[in-house]
Enzyme design. Structure first.
Site, PDB file in Angstrom:
ATOM      1  N   ASP A  50     -11.991 -17.512  -4.674  1.00  0.00           N
ATOM      2  CA  ASP A  50     -12.082 -16.406  -3.712  1.00  0.00           C
ATOM      3  C   ASP A  50     -10.894 -16.563  -2.765  1.00  0.00           C
ATOM      4  O   ASP A  50     -10.828 -17.539  -2.007  1.00  0.00           O
ATOM      5  CB  ASP A  50     -13.407 -16.496  -2.945  1.00  0.00           C
ATOM      6  CG  ASP A  50     -13.477 -15.459  -1.818  1.00  0.00           C
ATOM      7  OD1 ASP A  50     -14.537 -15.346  -1.181  1.00  0.00           O
ATOM      8  OD2 ASP A  50     -12.450 -14.785  -1.571  1.00  0.00           O
ATOM      9  N   TYR A 140      -4.127  -0.313   3.538  1.00  0.00           N
ATOM     10  CA  TYR A 140      -3.303  -1.162   2.667  1.00  0.00           C
ATOM     11  C   TYR A 140      -1.895  -1.292   3.245  1.00  0.00           C
ATOM     12  O   TYR A 140      -1.370  -2.398   3.383  1.00  0.00           O
ATOM     13  CB  TYR A 140      -3.252  -0.520   1.283  1.00  0.00           C
ATOM     14  CG  TYR A 140      -2.318  -1.154   0.298  1.00  0.00           C
ATOM     15  CD1 TYR A 140      -1.153  -0.506  -0.086  1.00  0.00           C
ATOM     16  CD2 TYR A 140      -2.619  -2.388  -0.280  1.00  0.00           C
ATOM     17  CE1 TYR A 140      -0.296  -1.078  -1.019  1.00  0.00           C
ATOM     18  CE2 TYR A 140      -1.762  -2.953  -1.212  1.00  0.00           C
ATOM     19  CZ  TYR A 140      -0.609  -2.287  -1.577  1.00  0.00           C
ATOM     20  OH  TYR A 140       0.243  -2.853  -2.499  1.00  0.00           O
TER      21      TYR A 140
HETATM   22  C1  VAH Z   1      -0.671   1.399  -4.810  1.00  0.00           C
HETATM   23  N1  VAH Z   1       0.393   0.509  -6.818  1.00  0.00           N
HETATM   24  O1  VAH Z   1      -0.576   2.494  -5.308  1.00  0.00           O
HETATM   25  C2  VAH Z   1       0.154   0.265  -5.407  1.00  0.00           C
HETATM   26  C3  VAH Z   1       1.485   0.178  -4.730  1.00  0.00           C
HETATM   27  C4  VAH Z   1       3.438   1.453  -3.923  1.00  0.00           C
HETATM   28  C5  VAH Z   1       2.167   1.528  -4.616  1.00  0.00           C
HETATM   29  O2  VAH Z   1       1.380  -0.431  -3.495  1.00  0.00           O
HETATM   30  O3  VAH Z   1      -1.357   1.183  -3.854  1.00  0.00           O
END
Ligand code: VAH
Length: 309
Positions: A50, A140
């Site tokens: 993990d 993200y």
């Molecule tokens: C996404 N494939 O789509 C990843 C990446 C730039 C895209 O960070 O989140």
């Protein structure tokens, strides 16, 4: 020895196999929250791990005498918008654990992936530069921007040798993507071969920076093998191979599969894609550690279809 955390993911799987080709299977420990494919599980040591558990990471590093860690575990942009707090915890806790383990001298070198997702809607979109406005609008992207700041901090303040690349969308035939916005560029191949048509979740004119996985894995290993003095960007390096729209890749596929058809039904991922650059300036990587990409749209499509048809 090398430890890959998140070894069963889209990048991790191919990166682990390439590292094992280079260093030998026994020299590369694969780890992930769940087991990987047969080829990965049978070609070298695997540990269930993990990435948010620091003592588990430490135990593996000490047990196998690890000196390099590739931290590839993360929750990507689309899934991250469904589970914001989980994405933040996984993406940040795992990085802080690995940076601290390196700061404590338990490993010598760290690779950590950033992304073009660190850029946002206020970033100049064409040929986006290494140093520019960054106001990411996805969890993200926020986690990757913050992670870059921490990498630079640990490098400057504690001398940790951590290296990073802002990956564009990545395309591979061996591994499926995991919850990203650029996933359409992988899905389209599987659907073209299996069904002769694709229902695209982005608009036809949505240009995004992309790269073939071969190039991305080679770049990852090249930046890790470059002399430390060449690594001038201690946050993360822009990297790009190509930039294309769904319409352009569909046209390229039609050259191989003439009856292929595509339709466009944008979903929530369109807003994420619209917040990202359409092309990236990676001249810093080319100047500092001699980066050059090898795959463009035409040879990437040919290569992908040669493996999937
Ligand atoms: C996404 N494939 O789509 C990843 C990446 C730039 C895209 O960070 O989140």
């Amino acid at each position: 020895k090398v430890l890959v955390i998140g070894a069963c993911g889209q990048i991790g799987t191919e990166l682990t196999m390439r590292l094992r080709e280079i260093y030998g299977g026994e020299q590369v420990v694969a780890s992930d929250i769940r087991e990987g494919n047969e080829e990965l599980m049978s070609s070298g040591p695997f540990e269930t791990l993990d990435a948010m558990n620091k003592s588990q990471i430490e135990d593996i590093c000490l047990h196998y005498e690890i000196n390099e860690v590739y931290l590839m575990a993360a929750m990507l942009s689309a899934t991250g918008e469904k589970f914001p707090k989980k994405a933040w915890s996984l993406n940040m806790d795992s990085l802080m654990h690995v940076l601290d383990i390196a700061k404590e001298g338990k490993v010598d070198k760290v690779f950590w992936p950033s992304s073009i997702a660190v850029f946002g809607p206020t970033t100049p979109r064409e040929n986006t530069g290494q140093h520019t406005v960054m106001e990411p609008t996805t969890v993200y992207g926020i986690s990757k921007q913050t992670g870059e700041r921490w990498c630079e901090y640990y490098s400057n303040k504690y001398g940790v040798d951590v290296r990073s690349i802002r990956y564009p969308g990545l395309i591979s035939w061996k591994t499926l993507p995991g919850g990203g916005t650029t996933d359409y560029a992988v899905d389209i191949f599987h659907k073209a071969v299996a069904e002769g048509s694709y229902d695209c979740f982005l608009k036809e004119d949505t240009a995004l920076p992309m790269m073939y996985m071969e190039d991305a894995v080679r770049a990852t290993i090249e930046i890790m093998r470059a002399p430390l003095k060449e690594i001038k960007e201690r946050s993360s390096y822009n990297l790009s191979g190509m930039s294309f729209t769904p319409a352009a890749i569909a046209e390229e596929i039609k050259k191989h599969i003439p009856e292929f058809t595509i339709e466009y039904n944008p979903d929530f991922r369109q807003e994420i894609a619209d917040s990202w650059p359409s092309s990236i300036d990676d001249s810093a990587a080319r100047e500092d550690w001699n980066w050059k990409h090898e795959y463009d749209l035409d040879n990437m499509v040919t290569e992908m279809l040669s493996h999937l048809k």
